[in-house]
Design an enzyme around this catalytic site. Structure first.
Site, PDB file in Angstrom:
ATOM      1  N   ASP A  37       0.857  -1.180   0.000  1.00  0.00           N
ATOM      2  CA  ASP A  37       0.000   0.000   0.000  1.00  0.00           C
ATOM      3  C   ASP A  37       0.899   1.238   0.000  1.00  0.00           C
ATOM      4  OD1 ASP A  37      -2.363   1.645   0.484  1.00  0.00           O
ATOM      5  OD2 ASP A  37      -1.629   1.799   2.552  1.00  0.00           O
ATOM      6  N   ASP A  39      -0.382   5.210   0.712  1.00  0.00           N
ATOM      7  CA  ASP A  39      -0.728   6.198   1.744  1.00  0.00           C
ATOM      8  C   ASP A  39      -0.832   5.549   3.119  1.00  0.00           C
ATOM      9  OD1 ASP A  39      -0.878   7.829  -0.416  1.00  0.00           O
ATOM     10  OD2 ASP A  39      -3.018   8.239  -0.279  1.00  0.00           O
ATOM     11  N   ASP A 227      -2.066  -0.847   5.930  1.00  0.00           N
ATOM     12  CA  ASP A 227      -2.443  -0.257   7.226  1.00  0.00           C
ATOM     13  C   ASP A 227      -3.933  -0.027   7.403  1.00  0.00           C
ATOM     14  OD1 ASP A 227      -2.413   1.996   5.301  1.00  0.00           O
ATOM     15  OD2 ASP A 227      -2.699   3.229   7.083  1.00  0.00           O
TER      16      ASP A 227
END
Length: 290
Positions: A37, A39, A227
């Site tokens: 991922d 961001d 996250d």
């Protein structure tokens, strides 16, 4: 498609002679792919910097491994990140909607094009008097304000082909009603770091598996880092998952991986720590893959 991991001849012979398979200790020469991922993971959530991850990125590069981005960002945004970072590889955009090669050519798509359903979603909003707004409603300056992007980058974020990020401004009861109604359109919602995404039924994990299946034999094992809830399918489909600390990471419980690492640090510093832990396990031959 070209292979992302180019082992030395000696490493390849070691791999072949040992008939590397799952459920064995993974030696340092074993091929692996890293999917990440952006961001809140490889990139700082607010500044979008990757500086704190550079030691781990350098070590991966030394081993011949280039991270593959799997993001909610658009293809145009990810290409810009690749140019800025110097990290060039195929990538997964818009929560797993499509896979692109490193030059920006689409390889395959899993999602329904947004043009086929966005008007119906807006009509549903009007008919039920629901309160939510999304990227198609806002000017670039509004997106820039909400995300911290420049106005030009916010314009790239608007160039969506498969997803509609939005902010829900109504009740939870009405959200359940909305979810039920959009299912009739073969749509769902997926939670990211900042926004809810309206999209069809796809995820990052399926796109990752698609790329893995197109590698040579033995198939590389999969390391994934994320996250937020929109990373769960990616983490669950990996052999090794790194859950990077965030305000939403405590709710992520991937069931598929043989190894799950949780970082105590957020963002790229946590990313750096997670990769460091995995490489240490690999080097000491302590990593078991199912």
């Amino acid at each position: 498609m070209r292979c992302f991991i180019i082992p030395t001849r000696e490493d390849w012979l070691k791999t072949c002679s040992s008939m590397w398979t799952m459920n064995q200790n993974v030696a340092t020469s074993a091929p692996f792919l890293v999917f990440t991922d952006l961001d809140g993971s490889l990139m700082e959530h607010e500044s979008y910097s990757i500086e704190a991850a550079k030691p781990a990125l350098t070590e991966l590069a030394r081993r011949g491994v280039t991270p593959i981005f799997a993001s909610s960002k658009t293809a145009v945004e990810i290409l810009a990140v690749q140019r800025a970072s110097g990290i060039t590889a195929p990538f997964i955009c818009e929560n797993g909607a499509a896979v692109y090669d490193s030059s920006g050519q689409i390889l395959t798509a899993f999602g329904l094009p947004r043009t086929r359903w966005l008007d119906a979603v807006h009509q549903l909003r009007e008919r039920l008097s629901l309160r939510f707004t999304g990227f198609s409603d806002w000017p670039a300056v509004k997106i820039a304000e909400l995300t911290g992007l420049s106005e030009a980058d916010a314009g790239n974020a608007q160039r969506r082909e498969f997803t509609e990020p939005m902010l829900w401004q109504d009740t939870q009861a009405n959200f359940q009603l909305f979810q039920s109604e959009i299912q009739r359109l073969s749509l769902t919602t997926l939670e990211g770091g900042r926004f809810l995404s309206i999209q069809s039924q796809f995820g990052k994990g399926k796109a990752m598996k698609w790329l893995q299946a197109r590698q040579g034999h033995p198939r590389p094992f999969l390391i994934a880092l994320g996250d937020s809830p929109n990373d769960l399918s990616l983490l669950a489909a990996a052999d090794v998952a790194v859950v990077i600390k965030s305000g939403k990471s405590d709710h992520l419980h991937p069931q598929g991986p043989a190894t799950v690492i949780r970082t105590s640090i957020a963002g790229p510093a946590g990313w750096n720590d997670g990769i460091k832990q995995i490489l240490n396990l690999l080097d000491s031959q302590q990593l078991l893959i199912n």
